[in-house]
Enzyme design. Structure first.
Site, PDB file in Angstrom:
ATOM      1  N   ASN A   8       0.871  -1.168   0.000  1.00 53.61           N
ATOM      2  CA  ASN A   8       0.000   0.000   0.000  1.00 53.61           C
ATOM      3  C   ASN A   8       0.914   1.226   0.000  1.00 53.61           C
ATOM      4  O   ASN A   8       1.526   1.552   1.006  1.00 53.61           O
ATOM      5  CB  ASN A   8      -0.896  -0.025   1.244  1.00 53.61           C
ATOM      6  CG  ASN A   8      -1.897   1.112   1.241  1.00 53.61           C
ATOM      7  OD1 ASN A   8      -1.905   1.942   0.328  1.00 53.61           O
ATOM      8  ND2 ASN A   8      -2.733   1.149   2.251  1.00 53.61           N
ATOM      9  N   ARG A  90      -2.824  -2.211  -3.461  1.00 54.74           N
ATOM     10  CA  ARG A  90      -4.012  -1.383  -3.356  1.00 54.74           C
ATOM     11  C   ARG A  90      -3.906  -0.320  -4.444  1.00 54.74           C
ATOM     12  O   ARG A  90      -2.923   0.415  -4.502  1.00 54.74           O
ATOM     13  CB  ARG A  90      -4.060  -0.713  -1.987  1.00 54.74           C
ATOM     14  CG  ARG A  90      -5.221   0.225  -1.873  1.00 54.74           C
ATOM     15  CD  ARG A  90      -5.127   1.046  -0.615  1.00 54.74           C
ATOM     16  NE  ARG A  90      -6.300   1.876  -0.490  1.00 54.74           N
ATOM     17  CZ  ARG A  90      -6.332   3.005   0.196  1.00 54.74           C
ATOM     18  NH1 ARG A  90      -5.256   3.408   0.830  1.00 54.74           N
ATOM     19  NH2 ARG A  90      -7.421   3.718   0.260  1.00 54.74           N
ATOM     20  N   ARG A 238      -9.019  16.539   3.646  1.00 54.54           N
ATOM     21  CA  ARG A 238      -9.923  16.780   2.508  1.00 54.54           C
ATOM     22  C   ARG A 238     -11.228  17.394   3.011  1.00 54.54           C
ATOM     23  O   ARG A 238     -11.706  17.042   4.085  1.00 54.54           O
ATOM     24  CB  ARG A 238     -10.203  15.461   1.780  1.00 54.54           C
ATOM     25  CG  ARG A 238      -9.050  14.982   0.933  1.00 54.54           C
ATOM     26  CD  ARG A 238      -9.245  13.551   0.457  1.00 54.54           C
ATOM     27  NE  ARG A 238      -8.507  12.614   1.274  1.00 54.54           N
ATOM     28  CZ  ARG A 238      -8.535  11.284   1.148  1.00 54.54           C
ATOM     29  NH1 ARG A 238      -9.293  10.741   0.211  1.00 54.54           N
ATOM     30  NH2 ARG A 238      -7.827  10.504   1.948  1.00 54.54           N
ATOM     31  N   GLU A 376      -7.470  -4.340   5.304  1.00 54.43           N
ATOM     32  CA  GLU A 376      -7.373  -4.247   3.839  1.00 54.43           C
ATOM     33  C   GLU A 376      -6.264  -5.156   3.302  1.00 54.43           C
ATOM     34  O   GLU A 376      -6.407  -5.730   2.226  1.00 54.43           O
ATOM     35  CB  GLU A 376      -7.121  -2.786   3.436  1.00 54.43           C
ATOM     36  CG  GLU A 376      -8.344  -1.916   3.684  1.00 54.43           C
ATOM     37  CD  GLU A 376      -8.032  -0.427   3.795  1.00 54.43           C
ATOM     38  OE1 GLU A 376      -7.346  -0.033   4.756  1.00 54.43           O
ATOM     39  OE2 GLU A 376      -8.488   0.333   2.931  1.00 54.43           O
TER      40      GLU A 376
END
Ligand code: AMP
Length: 391
Positions: A8, A90, A238, A376
């Site tokens: 990742n 990923r 964000r 993940e």
């Protein structure tokens, strides 16, 4: 026995894990190369957390390709001959083209590079690592797992923007992200609460990136992220959903160009922008500053509103699941979100919530609430194994 590496890549770090290759992969090693482009450092530990290596690396020309080589070099002595037989990556954006894990070739790279502007915090780094791997280990299968793929089941109406058709036909639509995490959590929910997994569920992935996914029968029906990874909830840096007219105003009135707007909405906003202090929830919880409290209050308010929106898309709500860094660890955020969802019938058991038990709702709550840690890496290892396993 062989093993599967999972990578990742972020802007200045490469996190990786190595699993024994099996239908249910078993974690063997975990590692990270941090400080890429500055003062790189490599860390490697066993699955039980015992440190195997922690060393500074020479900074000259140390880019993502060098990090990839370092990962392969430091992992090798600890594999007991279980050579790496595939690398799972990923990849944040697969657009409308890639909706399942894929053994990637050089020919796919151009298509994936087109999505870089849609996920600028991650996609360029994801691709840099794959490109380096393809160049250095051309025989080693590289499997890409896409954060968008899980959402391919959404009905067209959930994906549509109200724009003229020529734009939607060109792929301008909502995709949704964090799909690898949602896939894992949906699988775990099936184990934890099989009776609920088929019903109306909202999963709140609240980490540095944050989004919600509405699911029915374990498949995505709607989500808060859209065409890019900046939509929906307020995040670490964000802004989340923003009136599109505000972007025009920023350009017209403040003279910002597209890349400056990108920097503003992806890197300078969210918890960091509102608090003026930090993008990190732990730092904000520890701060007495009014602006830190305001940033958290806005973060929670946005989650509550979007839960309402997704409950409407689902036609009601049977279960709510918290996951990722904030969702798994911050009992106060869970309690504040839940308090704002009392109208939906959400009621927490305070003791269970503080202890982050798997089920944290009170017995009388009409919505079951869970904390399910995401994984993940394991989800990617599983997907990579399925693509390369011997038949
Ligand atoms: P992730 O992107 O999933 O690694 O999540 C990162 C976010 O989780 C950051 O905002 C962290 O501050 C937050 N986080 C991690 N641990 C805790 C904790 N114990 N309490 C509150 N927030 C946490």
């Amino acid at each position: 026995m062989s093993s599967i590496a999972v990578v990742n890549a972020g802007s200045s770090s490469l996190k990786f894990a190595v699993f024994d290759a099996a239908e249910t992969p078993v974690l063997r090693l975990k590692g990270a190369i941090d400080g890429i482009g500055a003062t790189p450092r490599a860390r490697l530990s066993r699955a039980d957390g015992a440190t195997l290596l922690d060393e500074a690396l020479a900074p000259e020309n140390f880019d993502h390709a060098a990090a990839t080589r370092t990962m392969m070099r430091i992992a090798a002595p600890w594999l007991d001959g279980a050579d790496i037989s595939a690398v799972g990556h990923r990849v944040v954006h697969g657009g409308g083209v890639f909706s399942a894990p894929l053994r990637i070739t050089e020919a796919d790279m151009e298509a994936l590079a087109r999505f870089i502007p849609l996920a600028p915090l991650h996609q360029p780094h994801n691709l840099a690592v794959i490109r380096a791997m393809l160049a250095e280990h051309p025989q080693l299968p590289q499997v890409a797992c896409f954060d968008t793929a899980f959402h391919a089941t959404q009905p067209p109406i959930a994906q549509a923007f109200a724009l003229p058709r020529k734009y939607s036909q060109a792929g301008l639509r909502r995709y949704g992200f964090h799909g690898i995490s949602y896939q894992y959590v949906a699988g775990r929910l099936k184990e934890v609460a099989p009776d609920l997994a088929s019903r109306r569920v909202i999963v709140a992935h609240l980490g540095n990136g944050a989004s919600l996914c509405g699911m029915i029968d374990g498949g995505s029906v709607a989500s808060t992220m859209g065409f890019t990874t900046v939509d929906g909830l307020m995040m670490g840096t964000r802004c989340g959903a923003l009136d599109p007219g505000a972007l025009l105003h920023l350009m017209d009135h403040y003279g910002l160009g597209p890349r400056e707007v990108e920097d503003l909405i992806y890197r300078q906003s969210g918890l960091l922008g509102v608090s003026g202090l930090s993008a990190d929830m732990r730092a904000l919880r520890a701060s007495a500053a009014a602006q830190a409290k305001e940033a958290i209050a806005l973060f929670v308010y946005r989650i509550r509103r979007e839960i309402g929106s997704l409950a409407a898309a689902l036609g009601g709500l049977d279960a709510l699941v918290f996951t990722a860094g904030i969702g798994e660890n911050d009992a106060a955020t869970r309690a504040e979100v839940a308090a704002g969802c009392a109208w939906l019938g959400v009621e927490l058991d305070d003791t269970a919530n503080r202890a982050a038990q798997t089920k944290i709702s009170a017995p009388q709550s009409s919505v079951a609430v869970f904390v399910i840690p995401t994984n993940e890496e394991l989800e990617i290892a599983r997907s990579a194994y399925r693509l390369v396993r011997p038949n």
